[in-house]
Design an enzyme around this catalytic site. Structure first.
Site, short mmCIF file in Angstrom:
data_model
loop_
_atom_site.label_atom_id
_atom_site.label_comp_id
_atom_site.label_asym_id
_atom_site.label_seq_id
_atom_site.Cartn_x
_atom_site.Cartn_y
_atom_site.Cartn_z
N ARG A 50 39.14 58.08 -17.97
CA ARG A 50 39.36 56.74 -18.53
C ARG A 50 39.65 56.77 -20.02
O ARG A 50 40.58 56.13 -20.49
CB ARG A 50 38.12 55.88 -18.32
CG ARG A 50 37.87 55.56 -16.89
CD ARG A 50 36.37 55.33 -16.64
NE ARG A 50 36.09 55.49 -15.23
CZ ARG A 50 35.92 56.65 -14.63
NH1 ARG A 50 35.96 57.77 -15.31
NH2 ARG A 50 35.71 56.72 -13.35
N THR A 51 38.82 57.50 -20.75
CA THR A 51 38.93 57.47 -22.20
C THR A 51 40.27 58.06 -22.65
O THR A 51 40.99 57.47 -23.46
CB THR A 51 37.74 58.21 -22.85
OG1 THR A 51 36.54 57.67 -22.31
CG2 THR A 51 37.74 58.04 -24.35
N LYS A 78 33.17 77.00 -31.48
CA LYS A 78 33.62 75.64 -31.73
C LYS A 78 33.89 75.35 -33.20
O LYS A 78 34.95 74.85 -33.54
CB LYS A 78 32.63 74.67 -31.14
CG LYS A 78 32.54 74.94 -29.65
CD LYS A 78 31.77 73.96 -28.88
CE LYS A 78 31.72 74.34 -27.42
NZ LYS A 78 30.39 74.65 -26.94
N ARG A 100 37.32 64.23 -28.43
CA ARG A 100 36.09 64.34 -27.62
C ARG A 100 35.69 65.81 -27.62
O ARG A 100 36.53 66.68 -27.40
CB ARG A 100 36.33 63.86 -26.19
CG ARG A 100 35.18 64.21 -25.27
CD ARG A 100 35.30 63.59 -23.91
NE ARG A 100 35.03 62.16 -23.97
CZ ARG A 100 34.88 61.40 -22.89
NH1 ARG A 100 34.96 61.93 -21.69
NH2 ARG A 100 34.64 60.12 -23.00
N HIS A 128 29.62 57.44 -28.67
CA HIS A 128 30.87 57.15 -27.96
C HIS A 128 31.20 55.70 -28.34
O HIS A 128 31.10 54.80 -27.51
CB HIS A 128 30.63 57.32 -26.46
CG HIS A 128 31.87 57.30 -25.62
ND1 HIS A 128 33.14 57.09 -26.13
CD2 HIS A 128 32.02 57.46 -24.28
CE1 HIS A 128 34.01 57.13 -25.13
NE2 HIS A 128 33.36 57.35 -24.00
C1 NCD Z 1 31.18 58.52 -20.36
C2 NCD Z 1 31.30 59.71 -21.25
O1 NCD Z 1 32.10 60.61 -21.02
O2 NCD Z 1 30.57 59.72 -22.23
N1 NCD Z 1 32.30 58.25 -19.60
C3 NCD Z 1 33.36 57.61 -20.16
O3 NCD Z 1 33.72 57.81 -21.29
N2 NCD Z 1 33.96 56.71 -19.38
C4 NCD Z 1 29.96 58.50 -19.58
C5 NCD Z 1 29.68 59.61 -18.64
O4 NCD Z 1 30.34 60.63 -18.60
O5 NCD Z 1 28.71 59.44 -17.90
#
Ligand code: NCD
Length: 304
Positions: A50-51, A78, A100, A128
């Site tokens: 999604r992100t 890293k 990320r 986040h």
């Molecule tokens: C979250 C994440 O990756 O921090 N998901 C997201 O961004 N939609 C939450 C998760 O992974 O549980």
């Protein structure tokens, strides 16, 4: 706003402005010319559906060029390799870097080593912020306001950057939070910050909105839960544990049948797909705010 690394970078007025901008941009399907000729780089060192997709689409809807780099964090040193990657990619002069990374603080490291605006798309257990913003946006649309709203955040709070960011953001806008979960998955000392906690699943019944967290099995170093079956039985959100009409949210990806019953996820009281939809508008708003703060949103929308 120079970077968006943490909800701590924002005050209430910033949040209001970002949510208003998101509302102005929500539902516009044409491309807006706002970021023509600018490059948005997305760097994902951890899995994402999604992100990453919504950031890329958000950048494209604002007419930016996009470049998406994916890497798995496990095999690389890293600190140094991230710096090297960033200085290499900086040669293309990105206007924004969305990152990320499994390591807490990676986005700050990038911000210190690049001239681009940096957006944290999730760093380890830390933050986040765009998830918190899209969650606030979704709640505001569903409930009409945030002040005084009571949200129960339930499950694996300890390993959740989503819970950390969202608790802070809800606090800023005057909402009330109760963290609910087994004692092994609740962080210590949060009561001192004015956050209520409960180790009784029945506590979710008092909330306007039940925000279910994914059980983050990849972040668990020791046995935090006795067994998945027992976790589901004791902490899973089922129709029986909710009041009729109580709204439910989840950031995704869902472990169906574990933290959330599929019947709840697919019910009319689930806001989960609203959250995904909000992700696009909110990430457009964040890019707009960072890269084109002077361009009026309404006019940009009117041009299109
Ligand atoms: C979250 C994440 O990756 O921090 N998901 C997201 O961004 N939609 C939450 C998760 O992974 O549980």
């Amino acid at each position: 706003m120079r970077h968006l690394i943490s909800i701590a970078d924002l005050d209430r007025a910033d949040i209001e402005r970002l949510l208003e901008t998101a509302r102005a941009l929500d539902g516009i399907e044409e491309r807006l010319p706002t970021l023509t000729g600018r490059l948005v780089l997305t760097l994902f060192y951890e899995s994402s559906t999604r992100t990453s997709s919504s950031f890329e689409l958000a950048a494209k809807r604002l007419s930016a060029e996009t470049m998406s780099i994916r890497a798995t964090g496990s095999a690389v040193d890293k600190g140094e390799s991230l710096k090297d990657t960033v200085s290499t990619l900086s040669a293309y002069d990105p206007a924004a870097i969305v990152i990320r990374h499994p390591q807490v603080g990676a986005p700050l490291l990038v911000a210190r080593n690049a001239s681009a605006h940096v957006v944290n798309a999730g760093d380890g257990k830390h933050q986040h912020p765009t998830q918190a913003l899209l969650d606030l946006y979704t709640m505001r649309q569903a409930f009409g306001g945030l002040d005084g709203l009571h949200v129960a955040i339930v499950g694996d709070v300890l390993h959740s950057r989503v819970a950390r960011s969202l608790t802070q953001a809800l606090h800023l806008v005057g909402a009330q939070v109760t963290l609910v979960g087994p004692p092994t998955l609740l962080p210590r000392g949060v009561e001192a910050d004015g956050v209520a906690t409960s180790t009784e699943i029945a506590a979710v019944g008092e909330a306007d909105c039940v925000y279910v967290l994914r059980l983050q099995r990849e972040r668990m170093e020791s046995a935090h839960v006795p067994s998945l079956r027992e976790y589901a039985a004791r902490w899973g959100i089922t129709p029986e544990r909710l009041r009729p009409g109580q709204k439910v949210m989840h950031p995704g990806p869902i472990n169906r049948g574990l933290e959330l019953d599929g019947r709840v996820a697919d019910s009319p009281d689930s806001l989960i797909l609203e959250q995904v939809r909000a992700g696009l508008a909110v990430r457009m708003a964040v890019l707009h705010d960072l890269l084109a703060a002077d361009a009026p949103v309404a006019e940009a929308a009117a041009v299109a």
